[in-house]
Design an enzyme around this catalytic site. Structure first.
Site, PDB file in Angstrom:
ATOM      1  N   GLU A  94       0.861  -6.506   0.119  1.00 37.54           N
ATOM      2  CA  GLU A  94       1.424  -6.225   1.450  1.00 37.54           C
ATOM      3  C   GLU A  94       0.354  -5.462   2.205  1.00 37.54           C
ATOM      4  OE1 GLU A  94       4.355  -7.109   2.721  1.00 37.54           O
ATOM      5  OE2 GLU A  94       5.170  -8.079   0.944  1.00 37.54           O
ATOM      6  N   GLY A 101      -1.038  -1.685   1.018  1.00 32.15           N
ATOM      7  CA  GLY A 101      -2.168  -0.885   1.489  1.00 32.15           C
ATOM      8  C   GLY A 101      -3.102  -1.725   2.336  1.00 32.15           C
ATOM      9  N   SER A 102      -4.355  -1.327   2.342  1.00 31.40           N
ATOM     10  CA  SER A 102      -5.323  -1.976   3.231  1.00 31.40           C
ATOM     11  C   SER A 102      -5.869  -3.274   2.614  1.00 31.40           C
ATOM     12  CB  SER A 102      -6.479  -1.016   3.495  1.00 31.40           C
ATOM     13  OG  SER A 102      -7.048  -0.643   2.257  1.00 31.40           O
ATOM     14  N   PRO A 103      -6.339  -4.202   3.439  1.00 34.18           N
ATOM     15  CA  PRO A 103      -6.889  -5.448   2.893  1.00 34.18           C
ATOM     16  C   PRO A 103      -8.076  -5.205   1.958  1.00 34.18           C
ATOM     17  CG  PRO A 103      -6.464  -5.678   5.246  1.00 34.18           C
ATOM     18  CD  PRO A 103      -6.215  -4.235   4.916  1.00 34.18           C
ATOM     19  N   VAL A 120      -8.680  -2.626  -0.116  1.00 30.62           N
ATOM     20  CA  VAL A 120      -8.215  -2.219  -1.449  1.00 30.62           C
ATOM     21  C   VAL A 120      -7.395  -3.358  -2.084  1.00 30.62           C
ATOM     22  CG1 VAL A 120      -6.921  -0.496  -2.770  1.00 30.62           C
ATOM     23  CG2 VAL A 120      -8.286   0.228  -0.815  1.00 30.62           C
ATOM     24  N   GLY A 121      -6.723  -4.132  -1.256  1.00 30.01           N
ATOM     25  CA  GLY A 121      -5.996  -5.301  -1.765  1.00 30.01           C
ATOM     26  C   GLY A 121      -6.921  -6.236  -2.545  1.00 30.01           C
ATOM     27  N   CYS A 154       2.426  -0.299   9.727  1.00 33.78           N
ATOM     28  CA  CYS A 154       1.760  -1.588   9.522  1.00 33.78           C
ATOM     29  C   CYS A 154       2.278  -2.656  10.484  1.00 33.78           C
ATOM     30  CB  CYS A 154       1.922  -2.050   8.086  1.00 33.78           C
ATOM     31  SG  CYS A 154       3.644  -2.230   7.617  1.00 33.78           S
TER      32      CYS A 154
HETATM   33  P1  NAD Z   1      -5.105   2.163   1.005  1.00 34.03           P
HETATM   34  O1  NAD Z   1      -5.412   0.743   0.708  1.00 34.03           O
HETATM   35  O2  NAD Z   1      -6.235   3.081   1.273  1.00 34.03           O
HETATM   36  O3  NAD Z   1      -4.302   2.827  -0.226  1.00 34.03           O
HETATM   37  C1  NAD Z   1      -3.142   2.250  -0.756  1.00 34.03           C
HETATM   38  C2  NAD Z   1      -3.006   2.666  -2.217  1.00 34.03           C
HETATM   39  O4  NAD Z   1      -4.128   2.179  -2.934  1.00 34.03           O
HETATM   40  C3  NAD Z   1      -2.946   4.181  -2.447  1.00 34.03           C
HETATM   41  O5  NAD Z   1      -1.962   4.455  -3.422  1.00 34.03           O
HETATM   42  C4  NAD Z   1      -4.320   4.505  -2.963  1.00 34.03           C
HETATM   43  O6  NAD Z   1      -4.324   5.573  -3.878  1.00 34.03           O
HETATM   44  C5  NAD Z   1      -4.741   3.234  -3.671  1.00 34.03           C
HETATM   45  N1  NAD Z   1      -6.189   3.016  -3.636  1.00 34.03           N
HETATM   46  C6  NAD Z   1      -7.053   3.379  -2.658  1.00 34.03           C
HETATM   47  N2  NAD Z   1      -8.312   2.987  -2.974  1.00 34.03           N
HETATM   48  C7  NAD Z   1      -8.220   2.363  -4.166  1.00 34.03           C
HETATM   49  C8  NAD Z   1      -9.168   1.733  -5.027  1.00 34.03           C
HETATM   50  N3  NAD Z   1     -10.464   1.674  -4.717  1.00 34.03           N
HETATM   51  N4  NAD Z   1      -8.733   1.193  -6.168  1.00 34.03           N
HETATM   52  C9  NAD Z   1      -7.424   1.237  -6.502  1.00 34.03           C
HETATM   53  N5  NAD Z   1      -6.484   1.827  -5.728  1.00 34.03           N
HETATM   54  C10 NAD Z   1      -6.874   2.377  -4.592  1.00 34.03           C
HETATM   55  O7  NAD Z   1      -4.062   2.138   2.188  1.00 34.03           O
HETATM   56  P2  NAD Z   1      -3.433   3.369   2.954  1.00 34.03           P
HETATM   57  O8  NAD Z   1      -4.486   4.035   3.763  1.00 34.03           O
HETATM   58  O9  NAD Z   1      -2.626   4.206   2.019  1.00 34.03           O
HETATM   59  O10 NAD Z   1      -2.400   2.617   3.915  1.00 34.03           O
HETATM   60  C11 NAD Z   1      -2.786   2.063   5.128  1.00 34.03           C
HETATM   61  C12 NAD Z   1      -2.906   0.560   5.037  1.00 34.03           C
HETATM   62  O11 NAD Z   1      -1.776   0.001   4.426  1.00 34.03           O
HETATM   63  C13 NAD Z   1      -2.992  -0.081   6.410  1.00 34.03           C
HETATM   64  O12 NAD Z   1      -3.910  -1.133   6.372  1.00 34.03           O
HETATM   65  C14 NAD Z   1      -1.587  -0.632   6.604  1.00 34.03           C
HETATM   66  O13 NAD Z   1      -1.483  -1.698   7.522  1.00 34.03           O
HETATM   67  C15 NAD Z   1      -1.258  -1.047   5.233  1.00 34.03           C
HETATM   68  N6  NAD Z   1       0.186  -1.112   5.074  1.00 34.03           N
HETATM   69  C16 NAD Z   1       0.761  -2.325   4.920  1.00 34.03           C
HETATM   70  C17 NAD Z   1       2.131  -2.404   4.801  1.00 34.03           C
HETATM   71  C18 NAD Z   1       2.840  -3.709   4.621  1.00 34.03           C
HETATM   72  O14 NAD Z   1       4.025  -3.659   4.303  1.00 34.03           O
HETATM   73  N7  NAD Z   1       2.214  -4.852   4.782  1.00 34.03           N
HETATM   74  C19 NAD Z   1       2.897  -1.256   4.877  1.00 34.03           C
HETATM   75  C20 NAD Z   1       2.254  -0.046   5.054  1.00 34.03           C
HETATM   76  C21 NAD Z   1       0.902   0.019   5.139  1.00 34.03           C
END
Ligand code: NAD
Length: 469
Positions: free
Chosen positions: A210, A188-190, A192-193, A244
């Site tokens: 990731e 997901g996003s940095p 939330v990471g 991504c």
């Molecule tokens: P996101 O971080 O918003 O959400 C990812 C997951 O985290 C979802 O399941 C969501 O429910 C959960 N989440 C959201 N907020 C949370 C919180 N506060 N606490 C706990 N969990 C939470 O990301 P997104 O919008 O779903 O995806 C887009 C991002 O992911 C982009 O930055 C993209 O570059 C990245 N991404 C990276 C890869 C990779 O392989 N490196 C692949 C795909 C997407």
């Protein structure tokens, strides 16, 4: 008590029972996952179309085929990966057995994003199953139809004692993360990471993150412009730019920009017709909030190609921006939509300096027919992955580890790297119970005259170097 505590302890009990350890069990679960992919293919195509009008061809390529390839690669190699790795021994342990056992972690949590909702949930799952873990999967709530499909049907294929799907929004995921997992794999996003890593730190749980970021794409003056335009446009506009590893922006000379613009226009028209809105091969932005965010980025620089939007359909045309400045909004965040800004640089060294002044990206793209240009960029920069003269294709090779560095992530997976990510490298020394006199030199009362013998038996020596070779 966290609402999912009972689930996690049920899975941990199943893991402790040892049932996930035998190779036959892992293979059977992986085969069952393959049946899910085959039998639910039509439902996957429909759910991804309903969520973001994903073109079926793109679903075949980026969701189903990638999962199938990962699955087959794992099924083909699991036996070899699971073998203990015997290591070099010192003199004192020559008669013993020293090896690395690939041990499962235990109960793993996999959190997926929405942009490739099947691929980014199941590819990590394949690695986690292969390594002998129990798994809680948390698909993204944004792609509702895929979330429902996975939650309702996937558990029917897998052993429900060991594998579970939890549907959760932000609040519930926060509660889910209060539980102690043995490994967390997050895509997901940095931002939330960081939240996930903070939650993991409370239990000292290891993580793979990731994440995303801005992937630079340097186009040198020596290249086949038409080929570059097609490969860049494909990578940027696939999945309506919500990838991504998409090239986020192009760096090139003013002269190359002049050649690249008509070539990009031609490629976009060839791919999506003069009106991409009518094309069945061009997707939509996943939600209204994401649409508003991407649309706002269109105001940077000058629109050279595209720029049309329709909020009702969440449509944003394949767009190329020029005259973009470094401090424009489009250069402050990952675009994650069908917009390609071009920034001009004077030379390859300028491009390298531009890239090195920013966060380290998930992937770095270089186009050049001159090997020394590719080599120079590869040697002078740092990124999760690197791909020359194409976009995204590095992801199709399961034996290449995939992951970010710095802001773009932590850890790696795909193929053997997935198996290793989800395995603890447990070091084991199996000594004989007898031959006690051999141990005497190390015991107190310490006798200095025994030290040379002890050192000879345990210390690693520098290998002799032969100057003639
Ligand atoms: P996101 O971080 O918003 O959400 C990812 C997951 O985290 C979802 O399941 C969501 O429910 C959960 N989440 C959201 N907020 C949370 C919180 N506060 N606490 C706990 N969990 C939470 O990301 P997104 O919008 O779903 O995806 C887009 C991002 O992911 C982009 O930055 C993209 O570059 C990245 N991404 C990276 C890869 C990779 O392989 N490196 C692949 C795909 C997407």
């Amino acid at each position: 008590m966290s609402p999912h505590a009972e689930l996690v302890s049920r899975l941990r009990a199943a893991w402790l029972s040892g049932k996930t350890r035998p190779m036959e069990y892992r293979l059977a679960q992986l085969e069952a996952l393959g049946r899910f992919l085959d039998e639910k293919k039509q439902d996957i195509l429909e759910a991804t179309a309903a969520d973001m009008r994903k073109p079926p061809f793109e679903v075949e390529v980026s969701e189903l085929s990638i999962c199938r390839s990962e699955l087959n690669h794992t099924l083909n190699n699991l036996g070899a990966w699971m073998k203990d790795k015997h290591v070099e021994k010192n003199w004192a342990t020559q008669l013993d057995s020293a090896f690395i056992r690939k041990d499962p972690y235990g109960v793993v949590l996999i959190i997926g994003p929405w942009n490739y909702p099947i691929n980014l949930l199941l590819v990590p799952l394949i690695g986690a199953i292969a390594a002998g873990n129990c798994v809680v999967m948390k698909p993204s709530e944004i792609t509702r139809n895929v979330e429902r499909l996975v939650a309702e049907t996937l558990p029917r294929y897998l052993d429900e004692d060991c594998f579970a799907v939890v549907t959760a929004g932000v609040e519930e995921t926060t509660r889910l993360l209060e539980n102690k997992f043995d490994y967390i794999f997050f895509t997901g996003s940095p931002s939330v990471g960081r939240i996930v890593m903070t939650a993991a730190a409370k239990h000292l749980t290891p993580v793979t993150l990731e994440l995303g970021g801005k992937n630079p794409c340097y186009v040198s003056d020596s290249c086949n412009v038409q080929n570059v335009a097609r490969r860049v446009a494909w990578g940027r506009f696939f999945n309506a730019g919500q990838t991504c590893v998409a090239p986020d922006y192009v760096l090139c000379s003013v002269e190359m920009q002049e050649k690249l613009l008509p070539a990009l226009r031609e490629a976009i028209t060839e791919f999506y017709s003069p009106n991409p809105r009518e094309s069945p091969d061009f997707g939509r932005i996943v939600g209204d909030r994401q649409f508003q965010r991407v649309q706002a980025l269109l105001h940077s620089g000058h629109t050279a190609i595209g720029g049309q939007t329709d909020a009702g359909e969440r449509y944003i045309a394949p767009t190329v921006l020029v005259e973009v400045q470094q401090d424009d909004p489009v250069m402050q965040e990952e675009i994650f939509g069908p917009i390609l800004p071009i920034l001009t640089v004077a030379s390859v060294d300028d491009a390298i300096a531009f890239i090195n002044a920013r966060e380290r990206p998930l992937v770095l793209y270089v186009f050049s027919s001159r090997k020394e240009v590719v080599k120079r960029v590869l040697e002078r920069t740092s990124s999760g992955g690197f791909c020359a003269n194409d976009t995204i294709m590095h992801m199709t090779i399961p034996s290449l580890p995939f992951g970010g560095i710095g802001q773009s992530g932590l850890g790696r997976y795909h193929g053997r790297s997935s198996f290793e990510t989800f395995s603890h490298q447990r070091s084991a020394l199996l000594r004989g119970a007898g031959r006690e006199t051999l141990n005497t030199p190390r015991y107190p009362p310490y006798a200095p005259h025994r030290l040379p013998l002890l050192r000879a038996a345990t210390e690693t020596k520098r290998r002799a170097t032969c100057l003639l070779l």
